[in-house]
Design a protein around this motif. Structure first.
Motif, PDB file in Angstrom:
ATOM      1  N   LEU A   1     131.003 -40.684  -1.106  1.00 26.61           N
ATOM      2  CA  LEU A   1     130.491 -39.501  -1.969  1.00 26.61           C
ATOM      3  C   LEU A   1     131.174 -38.328  -2.400  1.00 26.61           C
ATOM      4  O   LEU A   1     131.213 -38.260  -3.425  1.00 26.61           O
ATOM      5  N   THR A   2     132.327 -38.338  -1.560  1.00 29.23           N
ATOM      6  CA  THR A   2     133.209 -37.046  -1.857  1.00 29.23           C
ATOM      7  C   THR A   2     134.359 -37.722  -3.080  1.00 29.23           C
ATOM      8  O   THR A   2     134.631 -36.903  -3.867  1.00 29.23           O
ATOM      9  N   MET A   3     134.517 -38.950  -2.982  1.00 28.46           N
ATOM     10  CA  MET A   3     135.415 -39.494  -3.675  1.00 28.46           C
ATOM     11  C   MET A   3     134.791 -39.534  -5.296  1.00 28.46           C
ATOM     12  O   MET A   3     135.323 -39.369  -6.456  1.00 28.46           O
ATOM     13  N   VAL A   4     133.623 -39.648  -5.132  1.00 24.38           N
ATOM     14  CA  VAL A   4     132.846 -39.878  -6.498  1.00 24.38           C
ATOM     15  C   VAL A   4     132.642 -38.630  -7.130  1.00 24.38           C
ATOM     16  O   VAL A   4     133.103 -38.351  -8.338  1.00 24.38           O
ATOM     17  N   PHE A   5     132.267 -37.515  -6.370  1.00 25.32           N
ATOM     18  CA  PHE A   5     132.219 -36.151  -7.070  1.00 25.32           C
ATOM     19  C   PHE A   5     133.780 -35.622  -7.252  1.00 25.32           C
ATOM     20  O   PHE A   5     133.742 -34.862  -8.481  1.00 25.32           O
ATOM     21  N   ASN A   6     134.710 -35.737  -6.679  1.00 30.25           N
ATOM     22  CA  ASN A   6     136.212 -35.519  -6.903  1.00 30.25           C
ATOM     23  C   ASN A   6     136.624 -36.366  -8.166  1.00 30.25           C
ATOM     24  O   ASN A   6     137.033 -35.649  -9.094  1.00 30.25           O
ATOM     25  N   ASN A   7     136.120 -37.738  -8.436  1.00 32.33           N
ATOM     26  CA  ASN A   7     136.609 -38.229  -9.601  1.00 32.33           C
ATOM     27  C   ASN A   7     135.835 -37.851 -11.022  1.00 32.33           C
ATOM     28  O   ASN A   7     136.245 -38.043 -12.005  1.00 32.33           O
ATOM     29  N   LEU A   8     134.787 -37.354 -10.708  1.00 32.43           N
ATOM     30  CA  LEU A   8     133.728 -36.859 -11.827  1.00 32.43           C
ATOM     31  C   LEU A   8     134.354 -35.523 -12.152  1.00 32.43           C
ATOM     32  O   LEU A   8     133.991 -34.919 -13.335  1.00 32.43           O
ATOM     33  N   GLY A   9     135.195 -34.996 -11.209  1.00 31.94           N
ATOM     34  CA  GLY A   9     135.783 -33.287 -11.752  1.00 31.94           C
ATOM     35  C   GLY A   9     134.737 -32.515 -11.059  1.00 31.94           C
ATOM     36  O   GLY A   9     134.612 -31.321 -11.660  1.00 31.94           O
ATOM     37  N   PRO A  11     134.693 -31.328  -7.531  1.00 29.69           N
ATOM     38  CA  PRO A  11     134.912 -30.986  -6.143  1.00 29.69           C
ATOM     39  C   PRO A  11     134.136 -29.957  -5.154  1.00 29.69           C
ATOM     40  O   PRO A  11     133.848 -30.147  -4.085  1.00 29.69           O
ATOM     41  N   LYS A  12     133.485 -29.056  -6.052  1.00 21.87           N
ATOM     42  CA  LYS A  12     132.522 -28.004  -5.221  1.00 21.87           C
ATOM     43  C   LYS A  12     131.298 -28.856  -4.821  1.00 21.87           C
ATOM     44  O   LYS A  12     131.097 -28.436  -3.631  1.00 21.87           O
ATOM     45  N   HIS A  13     130.876 -29.955  -5.513  1.00 19.39           N
ATOM     46  CA  HIS A  13     129.877 -30.497  -5.018  1.00 19.39           C
ATOM     47  C   HIS A  13     130.096 -31.260  -3.814  1.00 19.39           C
ATOM     48  O   HIS A  13     129.335 -31.582  -2.844  1.00 19.39           O
ATOM     49  N   GLU A  16     130.293 -29.009  -1.079  1.00 20.56           N
ATOM     50  CA  GLU A  16     128.798 -28.710  -0.677  1.00 20.56           C
ATOM     51  C   GLU A  16     128.246 -29.816   0.433  1.00 20.56           C
ATOM     52  O   GLU A  16     127.541 -29.542   1.321  1.00 20.56           O
ATOM     53  N   SER A  17     128.376 -30.930  -0.347  1.00 23.53           N
ATOM     54  CA  SER A  17     127.628 -32.153   0.489  1.00 23.53           C
ATOM     55  C   SER A  17     128.092 -32.421   1.779  1.00 23.53           C
ATOM     56  O   SER A  17     127.391 -32.711   2.686  1.00 23.53           O
ATOM     57  N   VAL A  18     129.398 -32.311   1.948  1.00 31.00           N
ATOM     58  CA  VAL A  18     129.972 -32.460   3.201  1.00 31.00           C
ATOM     59  C   VAL A  18     129.770 -31.672   4.311  1.00 31.00           C
ATOM     60  O   VAL A  18     129.307 -31.676   5.228  1.00 31.00           O
ATOM     61  N   ALA A  19     129.802 -30.349   3.736  1.00 32.70           N
ATOM     62  CA  ALA A  19     129.146 -29.192   4.567  1.00 32.70           C
ATOM     63  C   ALA A  19     128.094 -29.465   5.168  1.00 32.70           C
ATOM     64  O   ALA A  19     127.744 -29.037   6.237  1.00 32.70           O
ATOM     65  N   LYS A  20     126.845 -29.723   3.943  1.00 36.27           N
ATOM     66  CA  LYS A  20     125.616 -29.744   4.622  1.00 36.27           C
ATOM     67  C   LYS A  20     125.549 -30.930   5.630  1.00 36.27           C
ATOM     68  O   LYS A  20     124.522 -30.777   6.498  1.00 36.27           O
ATOM     69  N   ALA A  21     126.369 -32.126   5.526  1.00 36.34           N
ATOM     70  CA  ALA A  21     126.278 -33.127   6.410  1.00 36.34           C
ATOM     71  C   ALA A  21     127.004 -32.739   7.815  1.00 36.34           C
ATOM     72  O   ALA A  21     126.238 -32.683   8.821  1.00 36.34           O
ATOM     73  N   CYS A  22     127.806 -31.837   7.851  1.00 33.63           N
ATOM     74  CA  CYS A  22     128.380 -31.138   9.165  1.00 33.63           C
ATOM     75  C   CYS A  22     127.372 -30.299   9.852  1.00 33.63           C
ATOM     76  O   CYS A  22     127.071 -30.434  10.831  1.00 33.63           O
ATOM     77  N   GLU A  23     126.505 -29.598   8.938  1.00 29.51           N
ATOM     78  CA  GLU A  23     125.517 -28.744   9.564  1.00 29.51           C
ATOM     79  C   GLU A  23     124.457 -29.442   9.929  1.00 29.51           C
ATOM     80  O   GLU A  23     123.985 -29.090  11.137  1.00 29.51           O
ATOM     81  N   SER A  24     124.263 -30.546   9.454  1.00 28.94           N
ATOM     82  CA  SER A  24     123.063 -31.380  10.175  1.00 28.94           C
ATOM     83  C   SER A  24     123.286 -32.291  11.340  1.00 28.94           C
ATOM     84  O   SER A  24     122.565 -32.412  12.077  1.00 28.94           O
ATOM     85  N   LEU A  25     124.627 -32.471  11.521  1.00 34.15           N
ATOM     86  CA  LEU A  25     124.942 -33.261  12.636  1.00 34.15           C
ATOM     87  C   LEU A  25     125.005 -32.575  14.191  1.00 34.15           C
ATOM     88  O   LEU A  25     125.630 -31.258  13.995  1.00 34.15           O
ATOM     89  N   LYS A  26     124.964 -32.812  15.200  1.00 32.34           N
ATOM     90  CA  LYS A  26     124.849 -32.399  16.259  1.00 32.34           C
ATOM     91  C   LYS A  26     126.272 -32.275  16.836  1.00 32.34           C
ATOM     92  O   LYS A  26     127.028 -33.313  16.437  1.00 32.34           O
ATOM     93  N   LYS A  37     136.777 -33.550   9.094  1.00 27.83           N
ATOM     94  CA  LYS A  37     138.100 -33.978   8.598  1.00 27.83           C
ATOM     95  C   LYS A  37     137.781 -33.737   7.081  1.00 27.83           C
ATOM     96  O   LYS A  37     138.837 -33.615   6.235  1.00 27.83           O
ATOM     97  N   GLN A  38     136.776 -34.504   6.532  1.00 28.13           N
ATOM     98  CA  GLN A  38     136.377 -34.485   4.997  1.00 28.13           C
ATOM     99  C   GLN A  38     136.437 -33.267   4.652  1.00 28.13           C
ATOM    100  O   GLN A  38     136.872 -32.976   3.206  1.00 28.13           O
ATOM    101  N   LEU A  39     135.492 -32.261   5.316  1.00 32.92           N
ATOM    102  CA  LEU A  39     135.338 -31.025   4.871  1.00 32.92           C
ATOM    103  C   LEU A  39     136.633 -30.126   4.757  1.00 32.92           C
ATOM    104  O   LEU A  39     136.811 -29.572   3.719  1.00 32.92           O
ATOM    105  N   PHE A  40     137.679 -30.305   5.746  1.00 37.94           N
ATOM    106  CA  PHE A  40     138.933 -29.929   5.778  1.00 37.94           C
ATOM    107  C   PHE A  40     139.685 -30.194   4.241  1.00 37.94           C
ATOM    108  O   PHE A  40     140.160 -29.417   3.566  1.00 37.94           O
TER     109      PHE A  40
END
Length: 187
Positions: A1-9, A11-13, A16-26, A37-40
């Motif tokens: 998903l991050t690759m798709v957002f980055n390739n579409l220009g 990167p902020k999206h 945000e999506s990776v940050a939300k995924a990190c928050e939802s994981l225990k 790592k992806q968020l980094f």
């Protein structure tokens, strides 16, 4: 998903999506490390070095891997380079993290040792840099352990440190060593 957002220009999206995924994981989730790592990397693409540092700190605290200490130190140096933080404090903290990384990555710490020498040099700790350099050089090859630096580059770096300390005799001795003892093609 991050690759798709980055390739579409967008990167902020991606961030945000990776940050939300990190928050939802225990914390015990096996996926959390990969998402952090992806968020980094997402923060790096956006040049948000403070957030990148904070993410690397989370990784280091939770997983205790020495490469994450190296990531923390690298982001601190990036903040210094971009004038986005207290340079003195960041330099001291980066030095501590790099020292920790070097102690646990002795055989494969080439990048850590190069960055450590760079930080010591920037901080004006030339004598410490010389001591560190001598301890990190392989006796057999003359190279910095696990580094791509050629022996002649290591010697030039050592000469530079002696120059900064105004020790002309050691600087000249190293120059002679480069010219007479090390492969003549290298100089």
């Amino acid at each position: 998903l991050t690759m798709v957002f980055n390739n579409l220009g967008y990167p902020k999206h991606a961030t945000e999506s990776v940050a939300k995924a990190c928050e939802s994981l225990k914390k015990s989730s096996p996926l959390l490390e990969n998402f952090l790592k992806q968020l980094f990397f997402c923060h790096g693409k956006e040049r948000q070095y403070l957030l990148q540092q904070q993410t690397a700190m989370k990784l280091y605290r939770q997983y205790k891997k020495p490469e994450y200490a190296l990531w923390v130190a690298t982001t601190m140096v990036l903040q210094i380079d971009n004038n986005t933080g207290n340079a003195n404090m960041l330099m001291k903290m980066a030095t501590r993290f790099l020292k920790t990384a070097l102690e646990t990555l002795p055989e494969r710490g080439g990048q850590a040792s190069e960055l450590y020498l760079n930080v010591l040099s920037r901080d004006g700790q030339y004598q410490e840099a010389i001591t560190c350099l001598k301890s990190l050089v392989s006796e057999n090859s003359g190279r910095l352990k696990s580094s791509s630096m050629l022996p002649v580059e290591v010697k030039k770096l050592e000469a530079k440190f002696y120059k900064e300390l105004n020790n002309v005799s050691m600087e000249e001795q190293i120059a002679r060593q480069i010219l007479l003892e090390i492969n003549a093609d290298d100089w």
